[in-house]
Write an enzyme that holds these catalytic residues in place. Structure first.
Site, PDB file in Angstrom:
ATOM      1  N   CYS A   1     -44.402   4.719   3.156  1.00 43.72           N
ATOM      2  CA  CYS A   1     -43.346   5.587   3.680  1.00 43.72           C
ATOM      3  C   CYS A   1     -42.003   4.866   3.633  1.00 43.72           C
ATOM      4  O   CYS A   1     -41.689   4.057   4.518  1.00 43.72           O
ATOM      5  CB  CYS A   1     -43.669   6.020   5.105  1.00 43.72           C
ATOM      6  SG  CYS A   1     -42.429   7.116   5.834  1.00 43.72           S
TER       7      CYS A   1
ATOM      8  N   CYS B   1     -39.742   5.624   6.594  1.00 39.34           N
ATOM      9  CA  CYS B   1     -40.108   4.906   7.814  1.00 39.34           C
ATOM     10  C   CYS B   1     -39.679   3.448   7.762  1.00 39.34           C
ATOM     11  O   CYS B   1     -39.199   2.889   8.756  1.00 39.34           O
ATOM     12  CB  CYS B   1     -41.626   4.950   8.021  1.00 39.34           C
ATOM     13  SG  CYS B   1     -42.377   6.585   7.915  1.00 39.34           S
ATOM     14  N   ASP B   2     -39.874   2.801   6.607  1.00 37.83           N
ATOM     15  CA  ASP B   2     -39.794   1.345   6.557  1.00 37.83           C
ATOM     16  C   ASP B   2     -38.707   0.788   5.642  1.00 37.83           C
ATOM     17  O   ASP B   2     -38.505  -0.430   5.609  1.00 37.83           O
ATOM     18  CB  ASP B   2     -41.148   0.775   6.099  1.00 37.83           C
ATOM     19  CG  ASP B   2     -42.277   1.146   7.053  1.00 37.83           C
ATOM     20  OD1 ASP B   2     -42.023   1.241   8.257  1.00 37.83           O
ATOM     21  OD2 ASP B   2     -43.410   1.341   6.580  1.00 37.83           O
TER      22      ASP B   2
END
Length: 316
Positions: A136, A139-140
């Protein structure tokens, strides 16, 4: 055989969507029962730092899910560690069979079983999940400011992830096992025009390499699919972008689905193709796939279940 349990709201799944639905349903005095499944907490339990959850500047994924579970319990939701093996949606009340042998008869059903990222299946990939290996970018990606990263894949997901990562990374290498991409042409055009992105054609990831102390990725080895020649690519982050699989096995033959199994809901709603069945979170969302959007859909599902029960004049 035990006597079936009759519940007004049965929630299947225990990620942000499921726990949020449990909080709202409990506050509505609907006495919801939530069945956690085989991975209590969902995908966030394998996520390290979460820095995009409102109100938490930084929190570990497992810690966030523990807090959400505790909140749901405190509001009065009954949370049970059990796995649903089958559901029958042919008539109300809906019937859910579990591995423990308990049968639930539910006036309404909220499906929050989520989705799982597809992985390459490499042993080294497993070692570094959450420590440089991710599925992701949204997300990261923030953690790789000024660093070099690698993305594996060739479809829309991979191209979108690569483009997004250019906002942070100094260089993005896209590794694809074919000599052309499957992504939409407009996305390919943006990719080819981005000076930060380099494409390695006809290669597949053979191994993720890194350090043990501290645990972290230092690069990947990519193998040419025709010659077998290995190319080593230094990087701090490796993103697997070969798609997601919605956990819709329980209902794929009973509810309308799309895009490989994602449950279809009505516009601006969590209502599915069967009255009284609602779906929330990554099970329905093939676009955003964020914890906060899953939680919002869980809230909607509980509110819609409450409204549905009121309209059906269901007694306790």
């Amino acid at each position: 055989m035990s006597t079936p349990r009759h519940v007004k709201v049965l929630i299947i799944g225990s990620g942000p969507a499921g726990y949020t639905a449990a909080v709202y349903a409990a506050r509505a005095m609907l006495n919801p029962v939530l069945l956690q499944g085989i991975q209590p907490g969902g995908q966030l339990t394998i996520t390290t730092d979460v820095e995009n959850w409102p109100g938490e500047a930084s929190i570990m994924g497992p810690d966030l899910m523990v807090k959400m579970e505790e909140h749901a319990r405190q509001t009065g939701a009954e949370i049970i560690s059990d796995h649903v093996s089958s559901v029958d949606l042919s008539s109300r009340p809906f019937v859910a069979e579990t591995d423990s042998g308990v049968t639930y008869h539910a006036e309404t059903l909220i499906l929050a079983t989520g989705a799982q990222a597809k992985w390459l299946g490499l042993p080294s990939e497993e070692i570094y999940k959450g420590f440089g290996v991710s599925a992701c970018a949204t997300c990261d990606g923030f953690f790789y400011r000024g660093a070099e990263v690698v993305v594996a894949g060739g479809g829309n997901t991979a191209v979108e992830e690569a483009l997004f990562l250019t906002n942070f990374a100094s260089k993005v290498t896209l590794v694809h096992r074919r000599d052309e991409l499957r992504a939409e042409k407009i996305l390919q055009h943006r990719l080819f025009e981005n000076p930060k992105i380099e494409i390695l054609w006809d290669h597949e990831i053979d191994e993720v390499v890194g350090t043990d102390q501290p645990l972290g990725v230092t690069g990947v080895r990519a193998k040419h699919v025709k010659t077998g020649v290995i190319t080593e690519i230094p990087c701090k982050g490796f993103f697997v972008a070969i798609g997601h699989s919605p956990a819709s096995e329980l209902v794929k033959d009973q509810l309308t689905t799309q895009h490989g199994g994602y449950v279809v809901t009505k516009p601006d709603s969590t209502a599915t193709s069967i009255l009284g069945v609602f779906a929330a979170g990554d099970l329905t969302d093939h676009v955003y796939r964020q914890a906060v959007t899953s939680a919002g859909l869980g809230c909607m599902a509980a509110l819609e279940a409450e409204r549905f029960l009121a309209e059906q004049l269901v007694t306790p």
